[in-house]
Design a protein around this motif. Sequence first.
Motif, PDB file in Angstrom:
ATOM      1  N   LEU A 155      32.472  60.503 -22.800  1.00 36.48           N
ATOM      2  CA  LEU A 155      33.269  61.726 -22.640  1.00 36.48           C
ATOM      3  C   LEU A 155      32.524  62.937 -23.190  1.00 36.48           C
ATOM      4  O   LEU A 155      32.508  64.002 -22.573  1.00 36.48           O
ATOM      5  CB  LEU A 155      34.619  61.563 -23.350  1.00 36.48           C
ATOM      6  CG  LEU A 155      35.665  60.693 -22.665  1.00 36.48           C
ATOM      7  CD1 LEU A 155      36.831  60.429 -23.616  1.00 36.48           C
ATOM      8  CD2 LEU A 155      36.180  61.367 -21.392  1.00 36.48           C
ATOM      9  N   GLU A 156      31.917  62.763 -24.340  1.00 39.56           N
ATOM     10  CA  GLU A 156      31.198  63.875 -24.972  1.00 39.56           C
ATOM     11  C   GLU A 156      30.005  64.339 -24.140  1.00 39.56           C
ATOM     12  O   GLU A 156      29.593  65.491 -24.223  1.00 39.56           O
ATOM     13  CB  GLU A 156      30.720  63.453 -26.360  1.00 39.56           C
ATOM     14  CG  GLU A 156      31.843  63.286 -27.377  1.00 39.56           C
ATOM     15  CD  GLU A 156      31.357  62.711 -28.686  1.00 39.56           C
ATOM     16  OE1 GLU A 156      30.213  62.186 -28.723  1.00 39.56           O
ATOM     17  OE2 GLU A 156      32.100  62.775 -29.678  1.00 39.56           O
ATOM     18  N   ASN A 157      29.452  63.432 -23.340  1.00 37.36           N
ATOM     19  CA  ASN A 157      28.272  63.747 -22.544  1.00 37.36           C
ATOM     20  C   ASN A 157      28.575  63.902 -21.056  1.00 37.36           C
ATOM     21  O   ASN A 157      27.666  63.845 -20.225  1.00 37.36           O
ATOM     22  CB  ASN A 157      27.197  62.677 -22.772  1.00 37.36           C
ATOM     23  CG  ASN A 157      26.593  62.745 -24.155  1.00 37.36           C
ATOM     24  OD1 ASN A 157      25.685  63.520 -24.412  1.00 37.36           O
ATOM     25  ND2 ASN A 157      27.121  61.942 -25.069  1.00 37.36           N
ATOM     26  N   ASP A 158      29.862  64.101 -20.730  1.00 36.31           N
ATOM     27  CA  ASP A 158      30.288  64.392 -19.362  1.00 36.31           C
ATOM     28  C   ASP A 158      29.883  63.318 -18.359  1.00 36.31           C
ATOM     29  O   ASP A 158      29.632  63.597 -17.189  1.00 36.31           O
ATOM     30  CB  ASP A 158      29.734  65.749 -18.894  1.00 36.31           C
ATOM     31  CG  ASP A 158      30.248  66.902 -19.740  1.00 36.31           C
ATOM     32  OD1 ASP A 158      31.431  66.873 -20.096  1.00 36.31           O
ATOM     33  OD2 ASP A 158      29.459  67.805 -20.055  1.00 36.31           O
ATOM     34  N   ILE A 159      29.832  62.066 -18.830  1.00 38.55           N
ATOM     35  CA  ILE A 159      29.528  60.960 -17.925  1.00 38.55           C
ATOM     36  C   ILE A 159      30.794  60.529 -17.196  1.00 38.55           C
ATOM     37  O   ILE A 159      30.753  60.109 -16.035  1.00 38.55           O
ATOM     38  CB  ILE A 159      28.927  59.774 -18.716  1.00 38.55           C
ATOM     39  CG1 ILE A 159      27.619  60.215 -19.391  1.00 38.55           C
ATOM     40  CG2 ILE A 159      28.675  58.578 -17.808  1.00 38.55           C
ATOM     41  CD1 ILE A 159      27.086  59.219 -20.401  1.00 38.55           C
ATOM     42  N   ILE A 160      31.932  60.631 -17.872  1.00 36.15           N
ATOM     43  CA  ILE A 160      33.230  60.287 -17.302  1.00 36.15           C
ATOM     44  C   ILE A 160      34.227  61.376 -17.654  1.00 36.15           C
ATOM     45  O   ILE A 160      33.952  62.238 -18.492  1.00 36.15           O
ATOM     46  CB  ILE A 160      33.749  58.929 -17.828  1.00 36.15           C
ATOM     47  CG1 ILE A 160      33.761  58.951 -19.366  1.00 36.15           C
ATOM     48  CG2 ILE A 160      32.928  57.774 -17.280  1.00 36.15           C
ATOM     49  CD1 ILE A 160      34.467  57.802 -19.984  1.00 36.15           C
ATOM     50  N   GLU A 161      35.397  61.308 -17.017  1.00 36.26           N
ATOM     51  CA  GLU A 161      36.446  62.288 -17.290  1.00 36.26           C
ATOM     52  C   GLU A 161      37.696  61.648 -17.892  1.00 36.26           C
ATOM     53  O   GLU A 161      38.581  62.351 -18.365  1.00 36.26           O
ATOM     54  CB  GLU A 161      36.823  63.013 -15.997  1.00 36.26           C
ATOM     55  CG  GLU A 161      35.686  63.859 -15.430  1.00 36.26           C
ATOM     56  CD  GLU A 161      36.094  64.601 -14.177  1.00 36.26           C
ATOM     57  OE1 GLU A 161      37.223  64.353 -13.687  1.00 36.26           O
ATOM     58  OE2 GLU A 161      35.298  65.409 -13.671  1.00 36.26           O
ATOM     59  N   LYS A 162      37.780  60.311 -17.866  1.00 40.05           N
ATOM     60  CA  LYS A 162      38.966  59.639 -18.374  1.00 40.05           C
ATOM     61  C   LYS A 162      38.565  58.446 -19.231  1.00 40.05           C
ATOM     62  O   LYS A 162      37.648  57.702 -18.885  1.00 40.05           O
ATOM     63  CB  LYS A 162      39.854  59.164 -17.214  1.00 40.05           C
ATOM     64  CG  LYS A 162      41.179  58.554 -17.667  1.00 40.05           C
ATOM     65  CD  LYS A 162      42.089  58.269 -16.485  1.00 40.05           C
ATOM     66  CE  LYS A 162      43.424  57.712 -16.946  1.00 40.05           C
ATOM     67  NZ  LYS A 162      44.347  57.458 -15.807  1.00 40.05           N
ATOM     68  N   ASN A 163      39.259  58.271 -20.341  1.00 41.10           N
ATOM     69  CA  ASN A 163      38.966  57.193 -21.276  1.00 41.10           C
ATOM     70  C   ASN A 163      39.838  55.977 -20.986  1.00 41.10           C
ATOM     71  O   ASN A 163      40.970  55.877 -21.457  1.00 41.10           O
ATOM     72  CB  ASN A 163      39.182  57.673 -22.708  1.00 41.10           C
ATOM     73  CG  ASN A 163      38.885  56.593 -23.728  1.00 41.10           C
ATOM     74  OD1 ASN A 163      38.403  55.520 -23.389  1.00 41.10           O
ATOM     75  ND2 ASN A 163      39.174  56.868 -24.977  1.00 41.10           N
ATOM     76  N   TYR A 164      39.310  55.036 -20.217  1.00 39.10           N
ATOM     77  CA  TYR A 164      40.065  53.822 -19.902  1.00 39.10           C
ATOM     78  C   TYR A 164      40.067  52.832 -21.064  1.00 39.10           C
ATOM     79  O   TYR A 164      40.896  51.924 -21.110  1.00 39.10           O
ATOM     80  CB  TYR A 164      39.490  53.147 -18.653  1.00 39.10           C
ATOM     81  CG  TYR A 164      39.722  53.931 -17.382  1.00 39.10           C
ATOM     82  CD1 TYR A 164      40.961  53.909 -16.746  1.00 39.10           C
ATOM     83  CD2 TYR A 164      38.716  54.714 -16.819  1.00 39.10           C
ATOM     84  CE1 TYR A 164      41.191  54.646 -15.591  1.00 39.10           C
ATOM     85  CE2 TYR A 164      38.933  55.457 -15.665  1.00 39.10           C
ATOM     86  CZ  TYR A 164      40.172  55.414 -15.060  1.00 39.10           C
ATOM     87  OH  TYR A 164      40.396  56.150 -13.917  1.00 39.10           O
ATOM     88  N   ALA A 165      39.161  52.987 -22.014  1.00 41.13           N
ATOM     89  CA  ALA A 165      39.079  52.066 -23.140  1.00 41.13           C
ATOM     90  C   ALA A 165      40.348  52.102 -23.994  1.00 41.13           C
ATOM     91  O   ALA A 165      40.699  51.112 -24.629  1.00 41.13           O
ATOM     92  CB  ALA A 165      37.867  52.392 -24.001  1.00 41.13           C
ATOM     93  N   GLN A 166      41.033  53.238 -24.011  1.00 45.16           N
ATOM     94  CA  GLN A 166      42.220  53.368 -24.855  1.00 45.16           C
ATOM     95  C   GLN A 166      43.366  52.458 -24.424  1.00 45.16           C
ATOM     96  O   GLN A 166      44.293  52.207 -25.186  1.00 45.16           O
ATOM     97  CB  GLN A 166      42.694  54.819 -24.855  1.00 45.16           C
ATOM     98  CG  GLN A 166      43.178  55.308 -23.497  1.00 45.16           C
ATOM     99  CD  GLN A 166      43.583  56.768 -23.506  1.00 45.16           C
ATOM    100  OE1 GLN A 166      44.323  57.194 -24.388  1.00 45.16           O
ATOM    101  NE2 GLN A 166      43.087  57.541 -22.542  1.00 45.16           N
ATOM    102  N   PHE A 167      43.296  51.922 -23.201  1.00 43.83           N
ATOM    103  CA  PHE A 167      44.375  51.085 -22.701  1.00 43.83           C
ATOM    104  C   PHE A 167      44.120  49.594 -22.920  1.00 43.83           C
ATOM    105  O   PHE A 167      44.981  48.769 -22.627  1.00 43.83           O
ATOM    106  CB  PHE A 167      44.588  51.351 -21.205  1.00 43.83           C
ATOM    107  CG  PHE A 167      44.842  52.799 -20.882  1.00 43.83           C
ATOM    108  CD1 PHE A 167      45.968  53.448 -21.379  1.00 43.83           C
ATOM    109  CD2 PHE A 167      43.938  53.525 -20.114  1.00 43.83           C
ATOM    110  CE1 PHE A 167      46.193  54.788 -21.098  1.00 43.83           C
ATOM    111  CE2 PHE A 167      44.162  54.858 -19.822  1.00 43.83           C
ATOM    112  CZ  PHE A 167      45.289  55.494 -20.322  1.00 43.83           C
ATOM    113  N   VAL A 168      42.941  49.237 -23.405  1.00 38.02           N
ATOM    114  CA  VAL A 168      42.597  47.829 -23.625  1.00 38.02           C
ATOM    115  C   VAL A 168      43.235  47.338 -24.919  1.00 38.02           C
ATOM    116  O   VAL A 168      43.291  48.069 -25.912  1.00 38.02           O
ATOM    117  CB  VAL A 168      41.067  47.647 -23.678  1.00 38.02           C
ATOM    118  CG1 VAL A 168      40.698  46.200 -23.988  1.00 38.02           C
ATOM    119  CG2 VAL A 168      40.434  48.080 -22.357  1.00 38.02           C
TER     120      VAL A 168
END
Length: 349
Positions: A155-168
């Motif tokens: 997220l910090e490096n603009d590789i993705i826009e959504k954090n799916y890890a938070q749902f694991v």
Amino acid sequence: MKKHSKLPNGFGCIKRLSGNRRNPYAAYPSSKSPCIVPELNSTQAIGYYEDWYAAYNALMEYNQNLQNSITPMATFADVYHAFYKAKFVDSKKQLADRSRTDYVTAFKNVPSLHELPFCSIRKVDMQKALDECPLGYSSLSNIKKLYSQIYKYALENDIIEKNYAQFVSICQENNIEKGEPFSQADIDLFWQHKNNPVARMILIMIYSGYRITAYESLEVHVEEQYFKGGIKTRSGKNRIVPFHRSIAPFASTFSPAGFNGDAFRRHQFYPFLEEHDILYSDSGKKHTPHDCRHTFSWLCDKYHVDDLAKHLLMGHSLGNDVEKAVYGHRTLEELRREINKIDSDTFFQ
């Protein structure tokens, strides 16, 4: 032969090859660095150069380009290597070897993710990799931590826009959750310092019974005066815990958005206990935040909270008790009545 300066750790190395060569100096990437060229590894040179300085400049350019090497087709392994370099090679922070080992091992324990394009990975992929790991709770916890840290980096490096890890989540009981409740004298001390935000948070934990990481995502229902949330087990997730009347004034102002369990543990919880000389129990065991949950359980038993209500409040599995599992339920008001059985005579209000 002129002796050149030693290269920094993680920078790579330069070797002068034998024989009569036009370009005898070979520049090799660090074994700790991700590879910009997929087929390149630390045993293959990035190029051959006329002198040491040309090889050094090539390595310098290679390392500078690493931060910009993540493309839309970068794999989970590519992003992991970039994250690892940023955290353990480039960072000026002195991090423990144990921390480095935990991340390396966690990465090895999710091989099904390694070659997947990072931007295509979803919660179901990470959850499946976690669930398929045959190891214990501690190893699963490290995998979940790796997910969290990699996605934070992405997220910090603009590789993705959504954090799916938070749902694991970890769907396994922690069978090593041992601890010791705080004493009544300790609880009294917390109430004496109720205006201290650390003591308030500890009291919230003692009178609601969630695990510390659950407070990072709890729903706070101010009007109806209850928390909703939980982690780990099926029976522990999304459970409702009414505010005990003693903590209602400051439970209502609690915000999960501003709470980080690990930071609270290290920078507030332990320093507060040490300052007030209650870091260790009477038996000599060091208290942990999980002891707040043990204290909640102890208070429920001490004040005869209904057994089923206690299980529901704490998110315990009902096991083989089919009757309770099928027919056992409590309304919000019934749970509120049970939790408020805990005596309030000693509250410093």
